[in-house]
Write a protein that holds these residues in place. Structure first.
Motif, PDB file in Angstrom:
ATOM      1  N   PRO A   1      -1.500   4.145   0.607  1.00 32.10           N
ATOM      2  CA  PRO A   1      -1.803   4.189  -0.829  1.00 32.10           C
ATOM      3  C   PRO A   1      -1.014   3.195  -1.680  1.00 32.10           C
ATOM      4  N   SER A   2       0.201   2.877  -1.268  1.00 33.70           N
ATOM      5  CA  SER A   2       1.042   1.975  -2.063  1.00 33.70           C
ATOM      6  C   SER A   2       0.909   0.516  -1.634  1.00 33.70           C
ATOM      7  N   SER A   3      -0.057   0.191  -0.775  1.00 34.36           N
ATOM      8  CA  SER A   3      -0.144  -1.157  -0.215  1.00 34.36           C
ATOM      9  C   SER A   3      -0.188  -2.246  -1.282  1.00 34.36           C
ATOM     10  N   VAL A   4      -1.073  -2.108  -2.265  1.00 37.11           N
ATOM     11  CA  VAL A   4      -1.195  -3.155  -3.286  1.00 37.11           C
ATOM     12  C   VAL A   4       0.068  -3.236  -4.138  1.00 37.11           C
ATOM     13  N   SER A   5       0.600  -2.089  -4.564  1.00 38.47           N
ATOM     14  CA  SER A   5       1.826  -2.150  -5.374  1.00 38.47           C
ATOM     15  C   SER A   5       2.994  -2.687  -4.555  1.00 38.47           C
TER      16      SER A   5
ATOM     17  N   MET B   1      -3.723  -3.454 -14.210  1.00 37.23           N
ATOM     18  CA  MET B   1      -2.698  -2.744 -14.973  1.00 37.23           C
ATOM     19  C   MET B   1      -3.039  -1.269 -15.145  1.00 37.23           C
ATOM     20  N   LEU B   2      -4.240  -0.891 -14.732  1.00 38.79           N
ATOM     21  CA  LEU B   2      -4.631   0.518 -14.763  1.00 38.79           C
ATOM     22  C   LEU B   2      -4.032   1.290 -13.594  1.00 38.79           C
ATOM     23  N   LEU B   3      -3.581   0.564 -12.579  1.00 38.32           N
ATOM     24  CA  LEU B   3      -3.005   1.192 -11.398  1.00 38.32           C
ATOM     25  C   LEU B   3      -1.497   1.342 -11.552  1.00 38.32           C
ATOM     26  N   PRO B   4      -0.925   2.396 -10.973  1.00 40.61           N
ATOM     27  CA  PRO B   4       0.530   2.585 -11.075  1.00 40.61           C
ATOM     28  C   PRO B   4       1.294   1.642 -10.150  1.00 40.61           C
ATOM     29  N   GLY B   5       2.509   1.320 -10.543  1.00 41.02           N
ATOM     30  CA  GLY B   5       3.441   0.612  -9.671  1.00 41.02           C
ATOM     31  C   GLY B   5       3.234  -0.878  -9.519  1.00 41.02           C
ATOM     32  N   MET B   6       2.541  -1.518 -10.450  1.00 40.83           N
ATOM     33  CA  MET B   6       2.349  -2.966 -10.349  1.00 40.83           C
ATOM     34  C   MET B   6       3.616  -3.699 -10.795  1.00 40.83           C
ATOM     35  N   TYR B   7       4.008  -4.707 -10.041  1.00 35.39           N
ATOM     36  CA  TYR B   7       5.137  -5.563 -10.393  1.00 35.39           C
ATOM     37  C   TYR B   7       4.544  -6.879 -10.877  1.00 35.39           C
ATOM     38  N   VAL B   8       4.776  -7.201 -12.131  1.00 34.45           N
ATOM     39  CA  VAL B   8       4.154  -8.360 -12.765  1.00 34.45           C
ATOM     40  C   VAL B   8       5.177  -9.480 -12.914  1.00 34.45           C
ATOM     41  N   LEU B   9       4.734 -10.691 -12.630  1.00 36.61           N
ATOM     42  CA  LEU B   9       5.588 -11.862 -12.785  1.00 36.61           C
ATOM     43  C   LEU B   9       5.968 -12.028 -14.253  1.00 36.61           C
TER      44      LEU B   9
END
Length: 189
Positions: free
Chosen positions: A62-66, A110-118
């Motif tokens: 589940p956390s693969s993308v984040s 940005m609708l998904l939790p846990g995104m790390y943005v540059l």
């Protein structure tokens, strides 16, 4: 946040940072990363390095993308700090394209939790963004406006992931795009 810390490989002019597709074999990815880098490294007029984004690349995690956004963002930030003149080409294939969207702060991600943005202050260091088989393209989602002018999004006709097609093999048929992608990068140098 020790997980966002990466060690600089070296300070080549361009660091090609690749997020591979779901369960894709190969160091940078057998479908896109490895063959694309072979073309880029021989045809760009500057020295390059390549970095594999370390993340699960597995739809069952589940956390693969984040996890991917954390790894890609962490690497770029560490390299940018260690190598003040280095610039970046961000590459994403399939699930890796979703990771790259997240790193760029694309609105749909940005609708998904846990995104790390540059951080936006590093945006000028991103020479080009190359997306292949991008699942967000299928729903009409683009990259963040800050990166739109330097993004190329390649989709093979019939690819079910990015074009809604019915030919699964089309999702692995991107060799046609490597020269165009190299031209995209060259035009921005």
């Amino acid at each position: 946040m020790s997980q966002t810390t990466a060690v600089a490989q070296n300070c080549a002019a361009i660091d090609v940072v690749v997020a591979r597709g779901t369960n894709e074999p190969g160091y940078l990815g057998a479908v896109i990363g490895d063959p694309l880098y072979a073309v880029l490294s021989t045809q760009l007029p500057v020295d390059t390095t390549a970095h594999r984004v370390e993340y699960p690349a597995d739809l069952l995690v589940p956390s693969s993308v984040s996890d991917g956004t954390r790894a890609m963002t962490g690497h770029v930030m560490a390299q940018a700090a260690a190598c003040p003149g280095q610039r970046f080409v961000l590459v994403g294939y399939s699930q890796g394209a979703a990771v790259t969207h997240g790193v760029l702060g694309s609105p749909a991600m940005m609708l998904l939790p846990g995104m790390y943005v540059l951080p936006p202050e590093l945006s000028s260091r991103v020479v080009a963004v190359l997306l292949f088989g991008d699942p967000l393209r299928l729903v009409g989602a683009g990259v963040a406006p800050l990166y739109a002018d330097r993004t190329a999004n390649y989709c093979t006709a019939g690819d079910p992931v990015c074009a809604g097609g019915i030919f699964p093999t089309a999702h692995g048929a991107y060799g046609w795009s490597f020269s165009a992608a190299t031209g995209q990068v060259n035009a921005r140098l």
